[in-house]
Design an enzyme around this catalytic site. Structure first.
Site, PDB file in Angstrom:
ATOM      1  N   LEU A   1      10.675   1.132  13.277  1.00  0.00           N
ATOM      2  CA  LEU A   1       9.980   2.172  14.044  1.00  0.00           C
ATOM      3  C   LEU A   1      10.288   2.086  15.538  1.00  0.00           C
ATOM      4  CD1 LEU A   1       6.386   2.224  12.506  1.00  0.00           C
ATOM      5  CD2 LEU A   1       8.162   3.975  12.285  1.00  0.00           C
TER       6      LEU A   1
ATOM      7  N   ASN B   1       8.914  -6.887   4.836  1.00  0.00           N
ATOM      8  CA  ASN B   1       7.929  -7.465   3.908  1.00  0.00           C
ATOM      9  C   ASN B   1       7.865  -6.626   2.637  1.00  0.00           C
ATOM     10  OD1 ASN B   1       6.036  -9.372   3.080  1.00  0.00           O
ATOM     11  ND2 ASN B   1       4.302  -8.182   3.840  1.00  0.00           N
TER      12      ASN B   1
ATOM     13  N   LYS C   1      -4.813  -3.041  15.578  1.00  0.00           N
ATOM     14  CA  LYS C   1      -5.359  -1.874  14.861  1.00  0.00           C
ATOM     15  C   LYS C   1      -6.355  -1.121  15.752  1.00  0.00           C
ATOM     16  CE  LYS C   1      -3.166  -2.216  10.955  1.00  0.00           C
ATOM     17  NZ  LYS C   1      -2.160  -1.205  10.561  1.00  0.00           N
TER      18      LYS C   1
ATOM     19  N   PHE D   1       2.198   3.265   7.474  1.00  0.00           N
ATOM     20  CA  PHE D   1       1.816   1.956   6.934  1.00  0.00           C
ATOM     21  C   PHE D   1       2.603   0.814   7.572  1.00  0.00           C
ATOM     22  CE2 PHE D   1      -0.688   3.722   3.586  1.00  0.00           C
ATOM     23  CZ  PHE D   1      -0.070   4.897   3.225  1.00  0.00           C
TER      24      PHE D   1
ATOM     25  N   LYS E   1       0.761  -7.648   8.964  1.00  0.00           N
ATOM     26  CA  LYS E   1      -0.663  -7.614   8.592  1.00  0.00           C
ATOM     27  C   LYS E   1      -1.247  -8.990   8.255  1.00  0.00           C
ATOM     28  CE  LYS E   1      -0.110  -7.045   3.652  1.00  0.00           C
ATOM     29  NZ  LYS E   1      -0.760  -6.531   2.453  1.00  0.00           N
TER      30      LYS E   1
ATOM     31  N   ILE F   1       0.848  -1.199   0.000  1.00  0.00           N
ATOM     32  CA  ILE F   1       0.000   0.000   0.000  1.00  0.00           C
ATOM     33  C   ILE F   1       0.880   1.244   0.000  1.00  0.00           C
ATOM     34  CG2 ILE F   1      -1.920   1.191   1.121  1.00  0.00           C
ATOM     35  CD1 ILE F   1      -2.603  -1.715   0.415  1.00  0.00           C
TER      36      ILE F   1
ATOM     37  N   SER G   1      -7.808  -1.007   9.355  1.00  0.00           N
ATOM     38  CA  SER G   1      -8.339  -2.125   8.566  1.00  0.00           C
ATOM     39  C   SER G   1      -9.772  -2.427   8.970  1.00  0.00           C
ATOM     40  CB  SER G   1      -7.470  -3.376   8.801  1.00  0.00           C
ATOM     41  OG  SER G   1      -8.118  -4.524   8.301  1.00  0.00           O
TER      42      SER G   1
ATOM     43  N   TYR H   1      -4.144  -9.391  15.092  1.00  0.00           N
ATOM     44  CA  TYR H   1      -3.791  -8.325  14.130  1.00  0.00           C
ATOM     45  C   TYR H   1      -4.832  -7.210  14.199  1.00  0.00           C
ATOM     46  CZ  TYR H   1      -4.055  -5.786   9.742  1.00  0.00           C
ATOM     47  OH  TYR H   1      -4.175  -4.784   8.817  1.00  0.00           O
TER      48      TYR H   1
END
Ligand code: WQD
Length: 359
Positions: A79, A55, A173, A100, A104, A32, A144, A169
């Protein structure tokens, strides 16, 4: 086509000077993120990518420079490494952040939840702390539709319950959304757009960037294009006894380029005044697995071999978006069709022979 893109990039190079808004894109080498980088440059933003390439292919920055016609600044880092992050913030005058970077995979999060809380939650926390330290007040956060869990009703509105995801996951979020909203409430000058993606698929029409997961893909479209490329492969359809039009799972597939345009629209909203909002990024249409297979066969002229398999744990029957808020508030709507998604996915597969690319 590449020349066309390069010339567009050159045109925008001059515009970069005018806009000169610098956007820090975490995970900008990912699926993305890379498509949003192209859209940002197209709209005159300057981009700094930060990615640990866990990834993402190391080829992506070169592809992005070719596509955008400008050299993209890329820093490799994680990060959770505060010093690495702060180097970037101190080296660049960042105006906004698009976040991003994160893990995921639903299945992987069930198998190793702590890795997901570490990466996704601690990574986002460190990012927000660095933003506050360097007085960066605009954030677009990648969330998401998984936060909705098994929806009570469809189409799903942003005010639907989003507290009971079916996997770790999704819970990362939920937690990150709450953290961002609490930050906005504690600091009225902070502006954030939380974007809940439905099912991103497809690839940039140039075929230079696309979905390129390391290891075995889990999502339908890359598995479908792999089956199209490999005559010995048989696509599994997970369940045909759902309460849907043909018994197979229904999802809201959205072209990644439409998704990217939605991010720029959200950034524009964040840039105008201090506010925070949550928006669904989908098409508002639900297609079943069998409908996607048929659409791919018709668009690409390739027969897909498939077999019915048991339901996949954690899957919901139906999930598609109510997109009225995003259309009204962001002045954005998805425009590409399922046929576009199939054709662009297949072009990416053909030009990059994904089969085994990360095996
Ligand atoms: C789509 C449909 C499957 C593979 C996931 C994440 C979500 C988001 C998007 C990150 C379902 C069926 C799939 C296959 C199949 N990712 N399917 N055979 O599960 O809706 O969403 O990706 O934000 O968070 O949960 O996407 O592509 O895996 O599945 O029949 O080999 O295709 O059952 O109905 P999903 P998916």
């Amino acid at each position: 086509l590449l020349n066309a893109w390069t010339s567009i990039g050159e045109q925008h190079q001059c515009r970069v000077g005018k806009a000169h808004l610098k956007v820090f894109v975490t995970g900008g080498a990912g699926y993305i993120g890379s498509h949003v980088v192209v859209e940002l440059v197209k709209h005159g933003y300057e981009v700094v990518i930060f990615d640990n390439f866990s990834n993402a292919s190391s080829n992506v920055p070169t592809a992005l420079s070719e596509l955008c016609g400008v050299q993209i600044t890329v820093t490799s880092g994680d990060l959770r490494d505060a010093s690495a992050l702060e180097c970037v913030f101190s080296d660049h005058s960042i105006d906004a952040v698009m976040h991003f970077a994160g893990l995921k995979s639903v299945a992987e999060s069930v198998a190793d939840p702590l890795m997901y809380y570490d990466n996704n939650v601690l990574g986002s926390l460190q990012l927000c702390k660095s933003m506050r330290k360097y007085d960066v007040k605009r954030l677009v956060f990648s969330s998401s539709a998984t936060v909705y869990g098994d929806p009570i009703s469809v189409p799903i509105r942003e005010d639907a319950p989003a507290v009971n995801p079916t996997n770790p996951y999704g819970m990362t979020k939920v937690i990150c959304e709450k953290m961002v909203l609490d930050l906005c409430r504690s600091d009225p000058s902070f502006s954030a757009g939380i974007l809940r993606y439905f099912n991103p698929v497809g690839a940039h029409p140039s075929g230079l960037i696309g979905e390129d997961p390391k290891g075995q893909p889990a999502n339908l479209m890359p598995l479908l294009t792999n089956a199209a490329a490999d005559p010995t492969a048989v696509l599994k359809i997970y369940g045909c006894d759902y309460p849907t039009k043909d018994g197979t799972g229904v999802r809201d597939y959205i072209h990644v380029c439409d998704l990217a345009a939605g991010h720029v629209a959200a950034l524009n909203r964040c840039s105008t005044d201090s506010q925070h909002f949550i928006a669904n990024l989908g098409t508002g249409n639900g297609f079943s697995v069998l409908e996607v297979i048929r659409a791919f066969e018709q668009a690409c002229g390739i027969k897909i071999a498939y077999q019915i398999a048991p339901r996949r744990p954690g899957d919901v029957a139906i999930c598609y978006a109510d997109t009225s808020y995003a259309t009204e508030f962001l002045n954005w709507r998805a425009e590409k069709t399922l046929k576009d998604m199939c054709l662009d996915s297949w072009r990416w597969q053909e030009q990059n022979s994904l089969l085994g690319s990360h095996m």
